[in-house]
Motif scaffolding. Sequence first.
Motif, PDB file in Angstrom:
ATOM      1  N   GLN A 155     -88.698  22.727 -20.111  1.00  0.00           N
ATOM      2  CA  GLN A 155     -87.728  21.640 -20.122  1.00  0.00           C
ATOM      3  C   GLN A 155     -87.052  21.459 -21.484  1.00  0.00           C
ATOM      4  OE1 GLN A 155     -91.051  21.291 -19.797  1.00  0.00           O
ATOM      5  NE2 GLN A 155     -91.783  19.345 -20.528  1.00  0.00           N
ATOM      6  N   ASP A 156     -87.306  22.371 -22.411  1.00  0.00           N
ATOM      7  CA  ASP A 156     -86.699  22.193 -23.725  1.00  0.00           C
ATOM      8  C   ASP A 156     -85.236  22.606 -23.725  1.00  0.00           C
ATOM      9  OD1 ASP A 156     -89.643  23.143 -25.667  1.00  0.00           O
ATOM     10  OD2 ASP A 156     -89.134  21.375 -24.481  1.00  0.00           O
ATOM     11  N   ASN A 157     -84.555  22.230 -24.797  1.00  0.00           N
ATOM     12  CA  ASN A 157     -83.130  22.449 -24.889  1.00  0.00           C
ATOM     13  C   ASN A 157     -82.847  23.865 -25.385  1.00  0.00           C
ATOM     14  OD1 ASN A 157     -80.368  22.382 -25.764  1.00  0.00           O
ATOM     15  ND2 ASN A 157     -80.503  20.151 -25.764  1.00  0.00           N
ATOM     16  N   GLU A 158     -82.289  24.675 -24.523  1.00  0.00           N
ATOM     17  CA  GLU A 158     -82.095  26.089 -24.855  1.00  0.00           C
ATOM     18  C   GLU A 158     -81.007  26.303 -25.891  1.00  0.00           C
ATOM     19  OE1 GLU A 158     -82.027  24.789 -21.848  1.00  0.00           O
ATOM     20  OE2 GLU A 158     -83.116  25.989 -20.388  1.00  0.00           O
ATOM     21  N   LEU A 159     -79.895  25.578 -25.718  1.00  0.00           N
ATOM     22  CA  LEU A 159     -78.768  25.823 -26.616  1.00  0.00           C
ATOM     23  C   LEU A 159     -79.107  25.447 -28.045  1.00  0.00           C
ATOM     24  CD1 LEU A 159     -75.657  24.697 -24.548  1.00  0.00           C
ATOM     25  CD2 LEU A 159     -76.255  26.991 -25.299  1.00  0.00           C
ATOM     26  N   ILE A 160     -79.832  24.365 -28.225  1.00  0.00           N
ATOM     27  CA  ILE A 160     -80.139  23.954 -29.583  1.00  0.00           C
ATOM     28  C   ILE A 160     -81.115  24.956 -30.207  1.00  0.00           C
ATOM     29  CG2 ILE A 160     -82.156  22.418 -29.412  1.00  0.00           C
ATOM     30  CD1 ILE A 160     -78.912  21.464 -31.143  1.00  0.00           C
ATOM     31  N   LEU A 207     -81.036  28.155 -29.620  1.00  0.00           N
ATOM     32  CA  LEU A 207     -80.159  29.256 -30.046  1.00  0.00           C
ATOM     33  C   LEU A 207     -79.599  28.976 -31.426  1.00  0.00           C
ATOM     34  CD1 LEU A 207     -77.694  30.599 -27.332  1.00  0.00           C
ATOM     35  CD2 LEU A 207     -79.246  31.884 -28.757  1.00  0.00           C
ATOM     36  N   GLU A 208     -79.260  27.731 -31.645  1.00  0.00           N
ATOM     37  CA  GLU A 208     -78.681  27.387 -32.940  1.00  0.00           C
ATOM     38  C   GLU A 208     -79.735  27.288 -34.029  1.00  0.00           C
ATOM     39  OE1 GLU A 208     -75.509  27.775 -33.441  1.00  0.00           O
ATOM     40  OE2 GLU A 208     -75.635  28.324 -31.319  1.00  0.00           O
ATOM     41  N   LYS A 254     -89.888  29.631 -21.419  1.00  0.00           N
ATOM     42  CA  LYS A 254     -88.531  30.125 -21.469  1.00  0.00           C
ATOM     43  C   LYS A 254     -88.349  30.848 -22.800  1.00  0.00           C
ATOM     44  CE  LYS A 254     -85.822  27.808 -19.121  1.00  0.00           C
ATOM     45  NZ  LYS A 254     -85.186  26.555 -18.725  1.00  0.00           N
ATOM     46  N   SER A 287     -78.667  34.528 -22.630  1.00  0.00           N
ATOM     47  CA  SER A 287     -79.644  34.534 -23.726  1.00  0.00           C
ATOM     48  C   SER A 287     -80.964  33.912 -23.363  1.00  0.00           C
ATOM     49  CB  SER A 287     -79.072  33.770 -24.920  1.00  0.00           C
ATOM     50  OG  SER A 287     -77.759  34.158 -25.146  1.00  0.00           O
ATOM     51  N   PHE A 288     -81.132  33.524 -22.109  1.00  0.00           N
ATOM     52  CA  PHE A 288     -82.379  32.860 -21.733  1.00  0.00           C
ATOM     53  C   PHE A 288     -83.035  33.642 -20.626  1.00  0.00           C
ATOM     54  CE2 PHE A 288     -80.130  29.842 -24.002  1.00  0.00           C
ATOM     55  CZ  PHE A 288     -78.981  29.445 -23.344  1.00  0.00           C
ATOM     56  N   LEU A 289     -84.340  33.738 -20.690  1.00  0.00           N
ATOM     57  CA  LEU A 289     -85.021  34.325 -19.553  1.00  0.00           C
ATOM     58  C   LEU A 289     -86.355  33.628 -19.341  1.00  0.00           C
ATOM     59  CD1 LEU A 289     -87.476  36.713 -20.334  1.00  0.00           C
ATOM     60  CD2 LEU A 289     -85.516  37.511 -21.558  1.00  0.00           C
TER      61      LEU A 289
END
Lengths: 819, 175
Positions: free
Chosen positions: B90-95, B97-98, B72, B64-66
Amino acid sequence: MPAVSKGDGMRGLAVFISDIRNCKSKEAEIKRINKELANIRSKFKGDKALDGYSKKKYVCKLLFIFLLGHDIDFGHMEAVNLLSSNKYTEKQIGYLFISVLVNSNSELIRLINNAIKNDLSSRNPTFMCLALHCIANVGSREMAEAFASEIPRILVAGDTMDSVKQSAALCLLRLYKTSPDLVLMGEWTSRVVHLLNDQHMGVVTAAISLITCLSQKNPDEFKTCVSLAVSRLSRIVSSASTDLQDYTYYFVPAPWLSCKLLRLLQCYPPPEDGAVKGRLVECLETILNKAQEPPKSKKVQHSNAKNAILFEAISLIIHYDSEPNLLVRACNQLGQFLQHRETNLRYLALESMCTLASSEFSHEAVKTHIETVINALKTERDVSVRQRAADLLYAMCDRSNAKQIVAEMLSYLETADYSIREEMVLKVAILAEKYAVDYSWYVDTILNLIRIAGDYVSEEVWYRVIQIVINRDDVQGYAAKTVFEALQAPACHENMVKVGGYILGEFGNLIAGDPRSSPLVQFNLLHSKFHLCSVPTRALLLSAYIKFINLFPETKATIQEVLRCDSQIRNSDVELQQRAVEYLKLSSIASTDVLATVLEEMPPFPERESSILAKLKKKKGPGAVSVTELEDNKREGGELNGGGERGPDTSAMAASNASTPSPSADLLGIRSAVPVGAAPASAGSLLVDVFSEAGPAAVSAAVNDDGFLSSAPPSEDPAAPLPEADELLNKFVCKNNGVLFENQLLQIGIKSEYRQNLGRMYLFYGNKTSVQFASFTTTVSCPGELQSHILSESQSVCAQVDPPGGLHNHTQVDRSQVH
Amino acid sequence: MKQKLPLLDSITLIDIYIRFMLLFSRQGKLRLQKWYVPLSDKEKKKITRELVQTVLARKPKMCSFLEWRDLKIVYKRYASLYFCCAIEDQDNELITLEIIHRYVELLDKYFGSVCELDIIFNFEKAYFILDEFLLGGEAQETSKKNVLKAIEQADLLQEVRLLNDIDVGTKAVSY
């Protein structure tokens, strides 16, 4: 469809949207839009004042048209009017319009700010929030000027409602980002920190973003937030999933807040207070432990939230880089993720490990996963994941695994995405150079790079390999042989021809003994590629040819024949033509000695930072280069010429370096910028200003006791000019400025400018002794024939010339030519 | 080649927030665009065009990231709509997504089984809901209940006004 009746669904708008959707073509759509725009224009200009509902509807239609992608140049006034409506939805649409279509008309801005001010002071929380949202969405300087002092007040006031506080916090954050100078720290700052303890989790969530940003610019002012953040985090992490009620997300307590707290802590070094630190470490360990527990829910949202906290915690651990136990645990956890089912987790694990690889505590732990990473490089379907794997290999590379990693990266390069090739090439080149013990391996690697991805091998890379080959005697023969073989491939890349041409030109003699690579064979090989190459490469090849004439006299006739032909000496490109003509002439008239001197082997290059590393930094941004890389870089510069553990010829290299003139010395050595290493003297500094071409170093050398002149033969007669006097005069054939005369007492410099038939010369006199010249006079005369051709006037000079450090002295001579 | 976007000129801090959010259909039609950084209209159009193309070219099994330019992109597809957020490296990708998921939940609760059509015909509501949840690219309220309560309160406010108007007989009904 909405569960609750949403009141005034604007019928007209819905119809319009349907019409647009039903348009069969782009033209039909544009036609319908223009019709509507005309309608709205006429309604806005009409005599009848529009009621609020209609205005709202039309403004909304305009907004819709704009969001479709068409330009809107009217409607702002009407939207601004809506702001002062007392109907909520009308206000709302007005605010939305002006947030999306930001207008810089000052009158409108004034009206907008007024409306906002009214809403902010209305004490109606819904209206206040609308106004705050608008400010946060637009964030213009004018708004910052108007409201930057008001919003902190709202934020910390006791009677502000929670929802308003949240909006105020983030609104202030936006203003601070765009106009930091307008948001002044004040009494409110300490109260903002205490929002971290607020009962309302939403307020904490919003406030923490503000605090994170502010603390980066004012770390001391906000450092009390650290202990508050730790205790908050601790409470959340240890809470049961039912404690936080609606702030629990799929069985994970307050994930957003946890991540933000962990991020805030990354703005500060590890807490000094032992108790706080202990609590934090405990927290981090709990988070790591939870990752090992079975999941409470199968939903991906649960695992995403949980892992989001985990990754942020790992970021914090990496940032601190001081708890070996935690670092190793983090590394192991990431190692598990490397083989997880979910692509997202594999991607993130690879990415996180990159940063871990640069920490000395965890570097070894990261290396243990090399096989998994190599496997990922080969088998991952998603190019983003493969790229992360390549990045990680680069980060974990050290002496023990360099050969393996470079080999893997080279084979990956053969099938890599074009968009990442250039970066890969730079990385392979850097690794190959950094970890080369055996330089023939280095040469092989670079030549392979050119073969595999020639188009993406930038100049820095092939310049570097040439620099290294030139500087290292032990690899020159190998390089010549390898390059010769590579050139025999039927289709070889132009960069290969460049490298090959240069190396054979310098070191072709080392393989000329073998009949398979005899001089003529070498020449024919190079020349067979000639017509396929671009102009710069051909220029390089021509230089190689003249070097061949020097190295192999038996090829002289053949090569001259080539140089002589029309396509060379009458080539349409000036550079090629010039080279061909000059080389041809040089080879005809120069004696073998002169030719040998002119075409002497290239001296070793001086140490300097690898330009490849600089280029990679530029590409990826400053954050990409890890600390260890930077340190290695300092060492690297010293290793270029064989420092420390490299080959046996280090001392020879070092010695030859000392006597090698710096590349900035001009060829014929006429006293230009020869840096002597002496401290630049402030003495004679005024002379320095004048002689911009001679350079400060030269002049300071001239006046400094330790300088250049001390090496000049001591002359008994202090008034005698220095031996280089003639050379000093000769240079004025091409130069207007320079030192005209010098002896141990005096230096005379000249600066002249000419325009058509007028000329002006300044003569500068520098006193090189430590005593003052008194009764100093000068005369300027035009001897003989010149007198009839030149009219000159001169201004007299001051009678005293002070020693260096005092005032300088000059005379001005104006000349004009008389025909 | 990583092109640098002119996004961060005025912002010199390392900051964690969403730069922009785009919602678009599988045909590439933009249904919502929220920009949290100042950009010219021309730049926005260019970014939108390029990004939509890039995301639509992704295959289903990809992550889900590119990486795109120097940002990003976190994206997820819900039925016929792609939700795309741009964050810093540098940010949080998973959060993030949520965050996307939470926004979808909010829309879902508000519209009752939300579909693309709801967002097309009630686009202004989608923006209002987003503003209650994210402000300046940051999450301001992460309790679903509280966000929905705020929106419902606003709706009620408008109902009250309407009733007032009907009583007084000043509401203009327009079709």
